[in-house]
Design a protein around this motif. Structure first.
Motif, PDB file in Angstrom:
ATOM      1  N   VAL A   1      37.227  37.136  24.028  1.00  0.00           N
ATOM      2  CA  VAL A   1      38.301  37.258  25.014  1.00  0.00           C
ATOM      3  C   VAL A   1      39.482  36.406  24.585  1.00  0.00           C
ATOM      4  O   VAL A   1      39.322  35.223  24.288  1.00  0.00           O
ATOM      5  CB  VAL A   1      37.821  36.807  26.407  1.00  0.00           C
ATOM      6  CG1 VAL A   1      38.979  36.744  27.385  1.00  0.00           C
ATOM      7  CG2 VAL A   1      36.738  37.748  26.921  1.00  0.00           C
TER       8      VAL A   1
ATOM      9  N   LEU B   1      43.510  35.492  25.798  1.00  0.00           N
ATOM     10  CA  LEU B   1      44.574  35.687  26.767  1.00  0.00           C
ATOM     11  C   LEU B   1      45.424  34.439  26.810  1.00  0.00           C
ATOM     12  O   LEU B   1      44.995  33.360  26.375  1.00  0.00           O
ATOM     13  CB  LEU B   1      44.022  35.997  28.169  1.00  0.00           C
ATOM     14  CG  LEU B   1      43.093  34.992  28.830  1.00  0.00           C
ATOM     15  CD1 LEU B   1      43.874  33.984  29.659  1.00  0.00           C
ATOM     16  CD2 LEU B   1      42.138  35.732  29.749  1.00  0.00           C
TER      17      LEU B   1
ATOM     18  N   VAL C   1      42.853  38.639  37.402  1.00  0.00           N
ATOM     19  CA  VAL C   1      41.801  39.251  36.589  1.00  0.00           C
ATOM     20  C   VAL C   1      41.041  40.212  37.483  1.00  0.00           C
ATOM     21  O   VAL C   1      40.523  39.833  38.531  1.00  0.00           O
ATOM     22  CB  VAL C   1      40.833  38.175  36.052  1.00  0.00           C
ATOM     23  CG1 VAL C   1      39.709  38.844  35.268  1.00  0.00           C
ATOM     24  CG2 VAL C   1      41.583  37.206  35.169  1.00  0.00           C
TER      25      VAL C   1
ATOM     26  N   LYS D   1      34.062  37.263  35.262  1.00  0.00           N
ATOM     27  CA  LYS D   1      35.305  36.715  35.816  1.00  0.00           C
ATOM     28  C   LYS D   1      35.131  35.254  36.210  1.00  0.00           C
ATOM     29  O   LYS D   1      35.960  34.398  35.876  1.00  0.00           O
ATOM     30  CB  LYS D   1      35.741  37.532  37.048  1.00  0.00           C
ATOM     31  CG  LYS D   1      35.895  39.011  36.761  1.00  0.00           C
ATOM     32  CD  LYS D   1      36.422  39.785  37.953  1.00  0.00           C
ATOM     33  CE  LYS D   1      35.495  39.828  39.159  1.00  0.00           C
ATOM     34  NZ  LYS D   1      34.225  40.525  38.911  1.00  0.00           N
TER      35      LYS D   1
ATOM     36  N   LEU E   1      45.021  41.544  34.317  1.00  0.00           N
ATOM     37  CA  LEU E   1      44.135  41.728  33.172  1.00  0.00           C
ATOM     38  C   LEU E   1      42.919  42.496  33.670  1.00  0.00           C
ATOM     39  O   LEU E   1      42.250  42.065  34.615  1.00  0.00           O
ATOM     40  CB  LEU E   1      43.693  40.382  32.602  1.00  0.00           C
ATOM     41  CG  LEU E   1      44.799  39.438  32.142  1.00  0.00           C
ATOM     42  CD1 LEU E   1      44.197  38.119  31.692  1.00  0.00           C
ATOM     43  CD2 LEU E   1      45.621  40.071  31.033  1.00  0.00           C
TER      44      LEU E   1
ATOM     45  N   MET F   1      39.202  43.767  33.130  1.00  0.00           N
ATOM     46  CA  MET F   1      38.038  43.398  32.313  1.00  0.00           C
ATOM     47  C   MET F   1      36.956  44.458  32.378  1.00  0.00           C
ATOM     48  O   MET F   1      36.738  45.085  33.396  1.00  0.00           O
ATOM     49  CB  MET F   1      37.468  42.056  32.774  1.00  0.00           C
ATOM     50  CG  MET F   1      38.263  40.862  32.264  1.00  0.00           C
ATOM     51  SD  MET F   1      37.513  39.312  32.737  1.00  0.00           S
ATOM     52  CE  MET F   1      36.107  39.254  31.647  1.00  0.00           C
TER      53      MET F   1
ATOM     54  N   ARG G   1      35.197  41.874  28.384  1.00  0.00           N
ATOM     55  CA  ARG G   1      36.317  41.857  27.444  1.00  0.00           C
ATOM     56  C   ARG G   1      37.566  42.252  28.212  1.00  0.00           C
ATOM     57  O   ARG G   1      37.486  42.964  29.217  1.00  0.00           O
ATOM     58  CB  ARG G   1      36.087  42.865  26.309  1.00  0.00           C
ATOM     59  CG  ARG G   1      35.253  42.328  25.142  1.00  0.00           C
ATOM     60  CD  ARG G   1      34.807  43.458  24.241  1.00  0.00           C
ATOM     61  NE  ARG G   1      33.923  44.355  24.971  1.00  0.00           N
ATOM     62  CZ  ARG G   1      34.113  45.682  25.092  1.00  0.00           C
ATOM     63  NH1 ARG G   1      35.132  46.255  24.511  1.00  0.00           N
ATOM     64  NH2 ARG G   1      33.267  46.411  25.788  1.00  0.00           N
ATOM     65  N   VAL G   2      38.721  41.799  27.742  1.00  0.00           N
ATOM     66  CA  VAL G   2      39.962  42.243  28.375  1.00  0.00           C
ATOM     67  C   VAL G   2      40.337  43.575  27.746  1.00  0.00           C
ATOM     68  O   VAL G   2      40.575  43.648  26.545  1.00  0.00           O
ATOM     69  CB  VAL G   2      41.090  41.220  28.170  1.00  0.00           C
ATOM     70  CG1 VAL G   2      42.391  41.740  28.784  1.00  0.00           C
ATOM     71  CG2 VAL G   2      40.705  39.889  28.782  1.00  0.00           C
TER      72      VAL G   2
ATOM     73  N   GLU H   1      46.101  45.253  29.797  1.00  0.00           N
ATOM     74  CA  GLU H   1      46.993  44.263  30.361  1.00  0.00           C
ATOM     75  C   GLU H   1      48.168  45.016  30.961  1.00  0.00           C
ATOM     76  O   GLU H   1      48.674  45.948  30.355  1.00  0.00           O
ATOM     77  CB  GLU H   1      47.472  43.349  29.241  1.00  0.00           C
ATOM     78  CG  GLU H   1      48.052  42.076  29.724  1.00  0.00           C
ATOM     79  CD  GLU H   1      48.500  41.201  28.562  1.00  0.00           C
ATOM     80  OE1 GLU H   1      47.752  41.119  27.563  1.00  0.00           O
ATOM     81  OE2 GLU H   1      49.591  40.659  28.656  1.00  0.00           O
TER      82      GLU H   1
END
Ligand code: ADP
Ligand code: MG
Lengths: 266, 262
Positions: B26, B28, B38, B46, B203, B205, B211-212, B215
């Motif tokens: 990840v 960011l 998120v 999270k 973001l 997930m 994983r992101v 965006e």
């Protein structure tokens, strides 16, 4: 004092304290009546009447024997129980806080707690003689176990989520123990103290019977063996009174310490 | 300009064969005073992400930094937890003051009172958490986090347990507070609407391992409590898009209860 604290819903009110007190007095009266009845029906002398018991108490008090014995017993009890509190709470807390230490010694503490402590009396007499040291040691050994084990359990029951919250504020390990772990262990600790106080009182009498005969335990044996039942009853009632006063004080303390549990707006 | 940065962060829980990756590579970054939400299904990591930024948990791999240094608990960020985590035997005031271990006692108390006032709990300073309603407990938890005057505010589904109305009021309340005293906010939710109302940036997930995957800039003007942004066509469009992505992720996640349904 009430029994287990009722969780009062918003709509339910507890029975008034006045009503409960009245009911209890009525129940006590019933007990005394039953006692008087038993004294009248059982063959003479086996059970003293309430009046005879009061008369015996007055006699023992005026001779100063009751006060003297009570003083001796309270010193034994207070010394043993006090030492058990001073040793048991820190030891139990340390076992809970330092996990490796706790895991290492807890089986031994459990084993010792499971051994009938009367078994140690001959050893204690050999080591400490028949005086106050031996007596206080017998009380101490009985009272210290539940105090250690309950404090240990209380610290182990720590709330990991609260601890993580505390860590997130930058609180030190000491601050977390003082503000989160130890207060959380208090309800367990008070249960341990109550058990310790009860066992300690039992062991006070045991110690007074097995070592140099003295105190209330000594009088108990004396009057029991010589069938002076009125005097014997006075001693039994005195012991009951000590037990009630100590455990009720601890219950009051517990209530004060856990007021935050009570629902209802201020 | 970058305040918080995660670079290729991976983290797994458990030992041996039970080892389960919670976050996988990840990356960011949060700009100072930006509100980043998120959004992701349950179990996608999270909360773990917030704990990493708070410095409560070290990553297995990769790097977490706040102002280019590893985060230190209590010094950089304050966290509002999902289940409030109030200390039950401490009064509201003591709960807030507890979160200020670096201040002298009297100062901590004064600061606690100021923040209780800010969230409208002055009258309840002496109440225990058990005496407060759900919404009041939530505000108390918020006051505790704000009182530390953190550069970073980490919020873990803070309004999830509130009813719809209190929830909306708290969202507005938080935005007002952020206007007065800005902070970098990392806000976790699984509500699309909450994300769109609160965020400068969202973001998205994916579940297990987290994983992101997307965006999204949220361009609505601030303050957002004047007028209803939900009436804008763009709002409906973004909402639909996010909702579709979330639904697809849940349906395609073999670990989900809804896997394979249509
Ligand atoms: N302390 C932990 N020990 C073991 N597994 C954990 C722990 N914390 C989280 N997990 C696992 O990691 C994954 C991500 O958890 P979490 O970050 O709480 O997800 P979310 O907050 O998105 O619901 C979940 O599968 C969860 O079961
Ligand atoms: Mg979570």
């Amino acid at each position: 004092m009430t029994g287990p604290r009722p969780q009062n819903g918003p709509g339910r009110r507890p029975a008034g304290a006045g009503t409960v007190t009245l009911m209890r007095l009525a129940f006590l009266l019933c007990l005394i009546l039953l006692w008087a009845l038993a004294a009248a029906t059982v063959p003479r002398g086996m059970i003293p009447s309430p009046a005879a018991t009061v008369e015996a108490a007055r006699r023992l008090l005026s001779e100063g024997r009751l006060q003297g014995a009570l003083g001796q017993s309270l010193i034994t009890y207070g010394t043993g129980l006090g030492a058990a509190i001073l040793v048991g709470i820190p030891l139990g807390a340390l076992m809970g806080m330092v996990r490796l230490f706790g895991r290492t010694v807890d089986v031994f503490v459990f084993a010792l707690a499971a051994t009938p402590r009367v078994a140690f009396i001959p050893l204690i007499i050999v080591l400490l003689g028949l005086g106050i040291e031996a007596k206080a040691m017998i009380v101490f050994l009985g009272a210290v176990m539940p105090i250690i084990l309950n404090t240990y359990a209380g610290v182990q029951a720590r709330d990991e989520e609260l601890i993580e919250m505390a860590r997130s504020t930058g609180a030190s390990a000491t601050r977390i123990q003082i503000h989160v772990v130890l207060p959380g262990a208090l309800p367990f600790l008070v249960v341990g103290l109550r058990l310790g106080a009860t066992i300690g009182l039992i062991n006070t009498v045991v110690a007074e019977l097995y070592t140099a005969v003295s105190g209330l335990g000594g009088l108990l044996a004396l009057y029991g063996n010589t069938f002076r039942m009125a005097e014997y009853f006075v001693i039994v009632l005195a012991l009951a009174a000590i037990g009630v006063i100590v455990t009720e004080s601890l219950r009051l303390l517990e209530g004060r310490l856990s007021r935050w549990r009570l629902p209802g707006r201020p | 300009m970058t305040h918080v940065r995660l670079e290729q962060v991976s983290l797994a829980f458990g030992q041996g064969t039970d080892r389960m990756p919670a976050l996988e590579r990840v990356s960011l970054s949060l700009r100072r005073n930006e509100v980043v939400v998120v959004l992701g299904p349950s179990g996608c990591g999270k909360t773990t992400l917030l704990r990493l930024v708070a410095g409560l948990l070290p990553p297995d791999e990769g790097r977490v930094s706040v102002d280019d240094r590893p985060p230190r608990p209590g010094a950089d960020a304050a966290m509002v937890f999902q289940s409030f985590r109030l200390i039950p035997w401490k009064s509201a005031r003591e709960n807030v003051a507890f979160a200020l271990p670096h201040l002298p006692r009297a100062e901590a108390r004064a600061r606690a009172d100021a923040y209780l006032d800010l969230v409208g709990l002055s009258r309840f300073a002496k109440s225990w958490p058990a005496q407060l309603s759900g919404g009041m407990r939530q505000r108390l938890a918020l006051a505790r986090a704000l009182a530390a005057e953190p550069g970073i505010l980490l919020m873990d589904e803070p309004f999830a347990s509130l009813d719809a109305q209190s929830r909306e009021l708290m969202q507005i309340e938080l935005m007002r507070l952020m206007e007065r005293r800005p902070a970098t906010v990392l806000f976790v939710t699984h509500s699309v609407d909450e994300a769109l109302i609160m965020a400068d940036r969202i973001l998205l997930m994916s579940p297990r391992p987290g994983r992101v995957v997307e965006e999204l800039e949220v361009p609505f003007p601030r303050p957002r409590w004047e007028g209803d942004i939900r009436a804008l066509p763009l709002y409906a469009e973004l909402r639909r898009h996010l909702w579709d992505r979330l639904r697809d992720m849940v349906l395609n996640d073999p670990g989900s209860d809804f896997h394979g349904r249509r």
